[in-house]
Design a protein around this motif. Structure first.
Motif, PDB file in Angstrom:
ATOM      1  N   MET A   1     -13.053   1.622 -39.007  1.00  0.00           N
ATOM      2  CA  MET A   1     -11.804   2.198 -38.515  1.00  0.00           C
ATOM      3  C   MET A   1     -12.082   3.445 -37.680  1.00  0.00           C
ATOM      4  N   THR A   2     -13.046   4.261 -38.137  1.00  0.00           N
ATOM      5  CA  THR A   2     -13.403   5.435 -37.351  1.00  0.00           C
ATOM      6  C   THR A   2     -13.967   5.036 -35.997  1.00  0.00           C
ATOM      7  N   GLU A   3     -14.797   4.004 -36.007  1.00  0.00           N
ATOM      8  CA  GLU A   3     -15.388   3.549 -34.748  1.00  0.00           C
ATOM      9  C   GLU A   3     -14.316   3.078 -33.778  1.00  0.00           C
ATOM     10  N   ALA A   4     -13.331   2.336 -34.299  1.00  0.00           N
ATOM     11  CA  ALA A   4     -12.276   1.844 -33.413  1.00  0.00           C
ATOM     12  C   ALA A   4     -11.434   3.002 -32.895  1.00  0.00           C
ATOM     13  N   ALA A   5     -11.150   3.979 -33.777  1.00  0.00           N
ATOM     14  CA  ALA A   5     -10.292   5.086 -33.362  1.00  0.00           C
ATOM     15  C   ALA A   5     -10.998   5.973 -32.353  1.00  0.00           C
ATOM     16  N   VAL A   6     -12.245   6.362 -32.684  1.00  0.00           N
ATOM     17  CA  VAL A   6     -12.957   7.309 -31.825  1.00  0.00           C
ATOM     18  C   VAL A   6     -13.554   6.604 -30.622  1.00  0.00           C
ATOM     19  N   GLY A   7     -14.221   5.478 -30.870  1.00  0.00           N
ATOM     20  CA  GLY A   7     -14.915   4.818 -29.779  1.00  0.00           C
ATOM     21  C   GLY A   7     -13.982   4.153 -28.795  1.00  0.00           C
ATOM     22  N   ALA A   8     -13.046   3.363 -29.313  1.00  0.00           N
ATOM     23  CA  ALA A   8     -12.193   2.602 -28.412  1.00  0.00           C
ATOM     24  C   ALA A   8     -10.989   3.412 -27.951  1.00  0.00           C
ATOM     25  N   GLY A   9     -10.490   4.296 -28.811  1.00  0.00           N
ATOM     26  CA  GLY A   9      -9.275   5.006 -28.440  1.00  0.00           C
ATOM     27  C   GLY A   9      -9.539   6.317 -27.743  1.00  0.00           C
ATOM     28  N   VAL A  10     -10.069   7.284 -28.509  1.00  0.00           N
ATOM     29  CA  VAL A  10     -10.130   8.645 -27.999  1.00  0.00           C
ATOM     30  C   VAL A  10     -11.156   8.778 -26.887  1.00  0.00           C
TER      31      VAL A  10
END
Lengths: 179, 94
Positions: A48-57
């Protein structure tokens, strides 16, 4: 395995594509694939962190940086032999380091024998925090967490300063349009 | 049955990545990004049901929201050439 192959393909694409805008989009794809791999490895929070930071932010931040620079990458003049050599050696050393790690899912590793049981038994009488993870982070590793928070705070200040300079430039251009 | 569905989603994911890698324009790659995000969501849900933990669905919702944010950011950048542009309809605080 299919996911890892796709990730390798995406990385090769990132290296080959010269348009930085496309590189940002491919980076988002890479992050989603990475998150899926972590999910399959049963690390849901990391995924979830990877998706939030990597893909989103980081997509948003990279686009902000693209606004400040040009969107085409120069073709390098020399072939990068030395960086390739360093990267391959580093990867080989890291793979060598994973050889004597315990296999995935074994119960009698040091991680399960060392202090985990004590945390589970003693965290409530010692710290009074009902959540064990919170007690470990905020009490047992308090100074470590303080250092991490300082680093993140400093990074946040840096990002805010960069954004501040950019938005002032935008305001000036809009004023010129009005006047 | 879930295994067959996961395999199908993997095939779809492969096709989306191929589109994103070969796409001649940025918009092809953008569609590829969206398709990969959707594939990741489906894979997440199917894997959750396969391993008997249907609460993975919540994380799938978060993935969907992040996908929307990324796409909107990219498209806004393409339209305005700028992320900090505060339009008439939105009052951005910072």
């Amino acid at each position: 395995m299919v996911l890892l192959t796709l990730m390798a393909a995406v990385v090769i694409g990132i290296v080959r594509v010269r348009n930085l805008f496309s590189v940002v989009v491919l980076g988002g794809i890479y992050s989603f694939l990475m998150a899926t791999v972590m999910l399959v490895l049963d690390a849901v929070d990391v995924a979830m962190t990877e998706a939030a930071v990597g893909a989103g932010v980081s997509t948003v931040l990279m686009l902000s940086v693209l606004y400040l620079t040009k969107t085409e990458e120069h073709v390098p003049q020399h072939t990068p032999i030395v960086p390739l050599f360093v990267a391959i050696v580093t990867g080989a050393v890291l793979v060598y380091g994973t050889i004597d790690k315990p296999a995935f899912g074994i119960a009698d590793t040091p991680m399960h024998n060392h202090v985990g049981a004590r945390y589970l038994e003693q965290s409530i009488p010692e710290t009074g925090v009902p959540n064990v993870v919170t007690s470990v982070l905020a009490s047992y590793r308090g100074f470590d967490t303080l250092g991490e928070t300082t680093v993140i705070f400093t990074a946040g200040i840096g990002v805010l300063l960069l954004m501040k300079r950019r938005s002032r430039k935008v305001d000036r251009s809009s004023d010129e349009e009005q006047g | 049955m879930f295994t067959a569905a996961i395999l199908a989603v993997l095939v779809a994911l492969t096709l989306a990545v191929v589109r994103a890698l070969r796409g001649p324009t940025v918009f092809d790659r953008l569609v590829g990004l969206n398709a990969v995000g959707n594939g990741a969501i489906l894979l997440l849900a199917l894997f959750g049901f396969l391993t008997g933990r249907p609460e993975f669905l919540d994380i799938g919702i978060i993935y969907a929201l992040l996908n929307i944010i990324g796409t909107i950011a990219v498209l806004k950048f393409f339209r305005r050439g700028d992320l900090g542009y505060a339009g008439e309809e939105e009052e951005a605080g910072s």
